[in-house]
Design a protein around this motif. Structure first.
Motif, PDB file in Angstrom:
ATOM      1  N   LEU A  38     -31.299  14.308  14.765  1.00  0.00           N
ATOM      2  CA  LEU A  38     -31.482  15.620  14.148  1.00  0.00           C
ATOM      3  C   LEU A  38     -30.224  16.074  13.404  1.00  0.00           C
ATOM      4  O   LEU A  38     -30.305  16.674  12.335  1.00  0.00           O
ATOM      5  N   PHE A  39     -29.052  15.779  13.970  1.00  0.00           N
ATOM      6  CA  PHE A  39     -27.803  16.141  13.308  1.00  0.00           C
ATOM      7  C   PHE A  39     -27.635  15.359  12.001  1.00  0.00           C
ATOM      8  O   PHE A  39     -27.208  15.920  10.984  1.00  0.00           O
ATOM      9  N   GLY A  68     -31.754  12.643  25.109  1.00  0.00           N
ATOM     10  CA  GLY A  68     -31.251  13.860  24.471  1.00  0.00           C
ATOM     11  C   GLY A  68     -30.166  13.577  23.454  1.00  0.00           C
ATOM     12  O   GLY A  68     -30.138  14.169  22.379  1.00  0.00           O
ATOM     13  N   ILE A  69     -29.263  12.654  23.787  1.00  0.00           N
ATOM     14  CA  ILE A  69     -28.183  12.303  22.864  1.00  0.00           C
ATOM     15  C   ILE A  69     -28.729  11.637  21.612  1.00  0.00           C
ATOM     16  O   ILE A  69     -28.322  11.959  20.489  1.00  0.00           O
ATOM     17  N   ILE A  70     -29.659  10.712  21.785  1.00  0.00           N
ATOM     18  CA  ILE A  70     -30.242  10.005  20.633  1.00  0.00           C
ATOM     19  C   ILE A  70     -31.007  10.978  19.742  1.00  0.00           C
ATOM     20  O   ILE A  70     -30.859  10.955  18.508  1.00  0.00           O
ATOM     21  N   LEU A  71     -31.806  11.844  20.352  1.00  0.00           N
ATOM     22  CA  LEU A  71     -32.583  12.808  19.567  1.00  0.00           C
ATOM     23  C   LEU A  71     -31.674  13.802  18.845  1.00  0.00           C
ATOM     24  O   LEU A  71     -31.889  14.113  17.672  1.00  0.00           O
ATOM     25  N   ILE A 121     -31.174  25.150   8.583  1.00  0.00           N
ATOM     26  CA  ILE A 121     -31.365  26.154   9.634  1.00  0.00           C
ATOM     27  C   ILE A 121     -32.406  25.680  10.641  1.00  0.00           C
ATOM     28  O   ILE A 121     -32.209  25.798  11.858  1.00  0.00           O
ATOM     29  N   LEU A 122     -33.510  25.134  10.171  1.00  0.00           N
ATOM     30  CA  LEU A 122     -34.556  24.659  11.083  1.00  0.00           C
ATOM     31  C   LEU A 122     -34.071  23.503  11.955  1.00  0.00           C
ATOM     32  O   LEU A 122     -34.387  23.449  13.144  1.00  0.00           O
ATOM     33  N   LEU A 123     -33.304  22.600  11.391  1.00  0.00           N
ATOM     34  CA  LEU A 123     -32.791  21.479  12.176  1.00  0.00           C
ATOM     35  C   LEU A 123     -31.732  21.931  13.173  1.00  0.00           C
ATOM     36  O   LEU A 123     -31.645  21.391  14.277  1.00  0.00           O
TER      37      LEU A 123
END
Length: 69
Positions: free
Chosen positions: A27-28, A20-23, A44-46
């Motif tokens: 994404l950030f 979760g942290i890596i994903l 907005i989508l990200l």
């Protein structure tokens, strides 16, 4: 438990948190690059994608904690 998230819910908590942290970090990073380019729709989508990842991880951890009780 049946459903499409059954494999995610069965992962160990530490592995789930690391994934979760890596994903979320990826994404950030992509969201910041989109913001630099001025692409508001992708930002907005990200942001929505990051919140979905956080929600799924938190629900999986909650499910594992309730399963241990």
């Amino acid at each position: 438990m049946e459903g499409p998230l059954e494999k995610i819910y069965s992962l160990p908590t530490a592995a789930l948190m690391i994934v979760g942290i890596i994903l979320s970090a990826f994404l950030f990073y992509a969201m910041m690059r989109s913001a630099e380019n001025g692409n508001v729709v992708m930002v907005i989508l990200l942001a929505v994608a990051i919140s979905i990842v956080a929600f799924v991880v938190s629900q999986a951890v909650k499910f594992q904690k309730f399963k241990d009780l």
